[in-house]
Design a protein around this motif. Structure first.
Motif, PDB file in Angstrom:
ATOM      1  N   LEU A 104      -4.869  17.158   2.867  1.00 39.51           N
ATOM      2  CA  LEU A 104      -3.669  17.102   3.679  1.00 39.51           C
ATOM      3  C   LEU A 104      -3.727  15.910   4.621  1.00 39.51           C
ATOM      4  N   ALA A 105      -2.578  15.327   4.882  1.00 36.28           N
ATOM      5  CA  ALA A 105      -2.453  14.245   5.852  1.00 36.28           C
ATOM      6  C   ALA A 105      -1.414  14.661   6.884  1.00 36.28           C
ATOM      7  N   PHE A 106      -1.516  14.073   8.071  1.00 38.44           N
ATOM      8  CA  PHE A 106      -0.490  14.317   9.082  1.00 38.44           C
ATOM      9  C   PHE A 106      -0.254  13.057   9.880  1.00 38.44           C
ATOM     10  N   ASN A 107       0.939  13.019  10.496  1.00 36.27           N
ATOM     11  CA  ASN A 107       1.315  11.894  11.332  1.00 36.27           C
ATOM     12  C   ASN A 107       1.958  12.442  12.599  1.00 36.27           C
ATOM     13  N   VAL A 108       1.487  11.965  13.755  1.00 33.44           N
ATOM     14  CA  VAL A 108       2.039  12.347  15.053  1.00 33.44           C
ATOM     15  C   VAL A 108       3.001  11.247  15.488  1.00 33.44           C
ATOM     16  N   PHE A 109       4.154  11.645  16.031  1.00 35.33           N
ATOM     17  CA  PHE A 109       5.152  10.660  16.437  1.00 35.33           C
ATOM     18  C   PHE A 109       5.903  11.145  17.672  1.00 35.33           C
ATOM     19  N   PRO A 110       6.329  10.198  18.518  1.00 31.65           N
ATOM     20  CA  PRO A 110       7.073  10.582  19.723  1.00 31.65           C
ATOM     21  C   PRO A 110       8.541  10.838  19.419  1.00 31.65           C
ATOM     22  N   THR A 111       9.129  11.758  20.171  1.00 31.41           N
ATOM     23  CA  THR A 111      10.563  12.021  20.112  1.00 31.41           C
ATOM     24  C   THR A 111      11.080  12.056  21.548  1.00 31.41           C
ATOM     25  N   ALA A 112      12.370  12.224  21.707  1.00 37.73           N
ATOM     26  CA  ALA A 112      12.981  12.266  23.033  1.00 37.73           C
ATOM     27  C   ALA A 112      12.484  13.440  23.869  1.00 37.73           C
TER      28      ALA A 112
ATOM     29  N   ALA B 172      11.490  10.875   6.747  1.00 34.94           N
ATOM     30  CA  ALA B 172      11.592  12.204   7.363  1.00 34.94           C
ATOM     31  C   ALA B 172      11.305  12.124   8.861  1.00 34.94           C
ATOM     32  N   VAL B 173      10.293  11.355   9.244  1.00 35.42           N
ATOM     33  CA  VAL B 173       9.979  11.160  10.666  1.00 35.42           C
ATOM     34  C   VAL B 173      11.215  10.610  11.384  1.00 35.42           C
ATOM     35  N   GLY B 174      11.832   9.603  10.812  1.00 40.40           N
ATOM     36  CA  GLY B 174      13.019   9.012  11.417  1.00 40.40           C
ATOM     37  C   GLY B 174      14.147  10.010  11.590  1.00 40.40           C
ATOM     38  N   GLU B 175      14.321  10.893  10.626  1.00 40.62           N
ATOM     39  CA  GLU B 175      15.378  11.901  10.704  1.00 40.62           C
ATOM     40  C   GLU B 175      15.083  12.932  11.796  1.00 40.62           C
ATOM     41  N   VAL B 176      13.813  13.335  11.924  1.00 43.64           N
ATOM     42  CA  VAL B 176      13.439  14.276  12.984  1.00 43.64           C
ATOM     43  C   VAL B 176      13.649  13.630  14.351  1.00 43.64           C
ATOM     44  N   VAL B 177      13.239  12.372  14.501  1.00 45.81           N
ATOM     45  CA  VAL B 177      13.436  11.652  15.764  1.00 45.81           C
ATOM     46  C   VAL B 177      14.930  11.599  16.095  1.00 45.81           C
ATOM     47  N   ALA B 178      15.769  11.267  15.122  1.00 42.81           N
ATOM     48  CA  ALA B 178      17.209  11.197  15.352  1.00 42.81           C
ATOM     49  C   ALA B 178      17.770  12.558  15.778  1.00 42.81           C
ATOM     50  N   LEU B 179      17.306  13.624  15.142  1.00 45.99           N
ATOM     51  CA  LEU B 179      17.769  14.960  15.498  1.00 45.99           C
ATOM     52  C   LEU B 179      17.455  15.266  16.956  1.00 45.99           C
ATOM     53  N   LEU B 180      16.225  15.009  17.373  1.00 45.56           N
ATOM     54  CA  LEU B 180      15.813  15.390  18.713  1.00 45.56           C
ATOM     55  C   LEU B 180      16.315  14.432  19.784  1.00 45.56           C
ATOM     56  N   GLU B 181      16.762  13.254  19.377  1.00 42.91           N
ATOM     57  CA  GLU B 181      17.287  12.297  20.339  1.00 42.91           C
ATOM     58  C   GLU B 181      18.797  12.438  20.504  1.00 42.91           C
ATOM     59  N   THR B 182      19.514  12.519  19.396  1.00 43.14           N
ATOM     60  CA  THR B 182      20.980  12.475  19.452  1.00 43.14           C
ATOM     61  C   THR B 182      21.656  13.670  18.789  1.00 43.14           C
ATOM     62  N   GLY B 183      20.887  14.559  18.199  1.00 45.85           N
ATOM     63  CA  GLY B 183      21.473  15.657  17.444  1.00 45.85           C
ATOM     64  C   GLY B 183      21.894  15.238  16.049  1.00 45.85           C
ATOM     65  N   GLY B 184      21.636  13.958  15.708  1.00 50.93           N
ATOM     66  CA  GLY B 184      21.948  13.446  14.374  1.00 50.93           C
ATOM     67  C   GLY B 184      20.762  13.669  13.445  1.00 50.93           C
ATOM     68  N   GLY B 185      20.691  12.857  12.439  1.00 50.55           N
ATOM     69  CA  GLY B 185      19.597  13.005  11.480  1.00 50.55           C
ATOM     70  C   GLY B 185      19.977  13.985  10.395  1.00 50.55           C
ATOM     71  N   ASP B 186      19.623  13.648   9.184  1.00 54.14           N
ATOM     72  CA  ASP B 186      19.910  14.509   8.036  1.00 54.14           C
ATOM     73  C   ASP B 186      18.587  15.012   7.481  1.00 54.14           C
ATOM     74  N   LEU B 187      18.255  16.245   7.813  1.00 54.97           N
ATOM     75  CA  LEU B 187      16.980  16.826   7.395  1.00 54.97           C
ATOM     76  C   LEU B 187      17.084  17.562   6.060  1.00 54.97           C
ATOM     77  N   SER B 188      18.290  17.642   5.502  1.00 53.88           N
ATOM     78  CA  SER B 188      18.496  18.437   4.287  1.00 53.88           C
ATOM     79  C   SER B 188      17.785  17.865   3.067  1.00 53.88           C
ATOM     80  N   GLY B 189      17.508  16.577   3.046  1.00 54.26           N
ATOM     81  CA  GLY B 189      16.864  15.971   1.889  1.00 54.26           C
ATOM     82  C   GLY B 189      15.345  15.949   1.951  1.00 54.26           C
TER      83      GLY B 189
END
Length: 185
Positions: A8-16, A66-83
């Protein structure tokens, strides 16, 4: 960097609203994720608790998206996580059905636990829906924060920060359940 051979691999990333992580086994397929934590180390500790064999790595292209979509969700409520592809092999059947329904709830919308149960054809299973969401290994990809208690009450939330985190996530999507008080301004 590639996924560790057979591991398994993981990546930590900052969000809003804090640091999150995605965990994956094969390119582009998420096996788990975390809700926001206060620091990168707290996020790493959370990953180590649930996925002790996971090693930190740079994300492959689908995981980076996917990271970019999660960041967008938590920053602006955007992001498309369905894919975002999820590895549901270890998820019990009932939980899998709950997650499928909850993934259809768009940003800015909510359902109650009872409404999710009704959509499953199990109208008396609101408590079981809540338990399944409490075990959700894919937050916020499976957006359990969009599921409320009866009467549009926040209900519980197992993330660091609890109810406040759930409210912040919903507010990023334009859902306001509580009005600010003098102490919030």
């Amino acid at each position: 960097m590639a996924t560790p051979l057979g591991g398994l691999a993981f990546n930590v990333f900052p969000t809003a609203i804090g640091h999150c992580a995605l965990v994956w086994r094969e390119p582009g397929v998420v096996v788990g994720s975390t809700l926001p934590h206060d620091s990168p180390q707290a996020t790493r500790d959370a990953v180590a608790t649930s996925y002790p064999s996971a090693r930190e790595a740079a994300p492959d292209a689908p995981i980076a998206t996917a990271v970019g979509e999660v960041v967008a969700l938590l920053e602006t409520g955007g992001g498309d996580l369905s894919g975002i592809a999820l590895d549901l092999a270890a998820v019990p059947e009932f939980d899998r059905r709950v997650y499928e329904v909850v993934r259809t709830v768009p940003a800015g919308a909510t359902l109650t636990y009872g409404e999710v149960a009704a959509r499953l054809g199990a109208p008396g299973a609101a408590q079981a829906v809540g338990q399944a969401l409490g075990r959700n290994p894919f937050p916020p990809i499976v957006p359990c924060h969009r599921v409320l208690a009866a009467g549009r009450q926040v209900g519980g939330f197992s993330a660091p920060g609890g109810r406040r985190t759930k409210l912040r996530m919903l507010e990023a999507e334009g859902v306001h359940l509580e009005h600010p008080t003098l102490f919030d301004v």
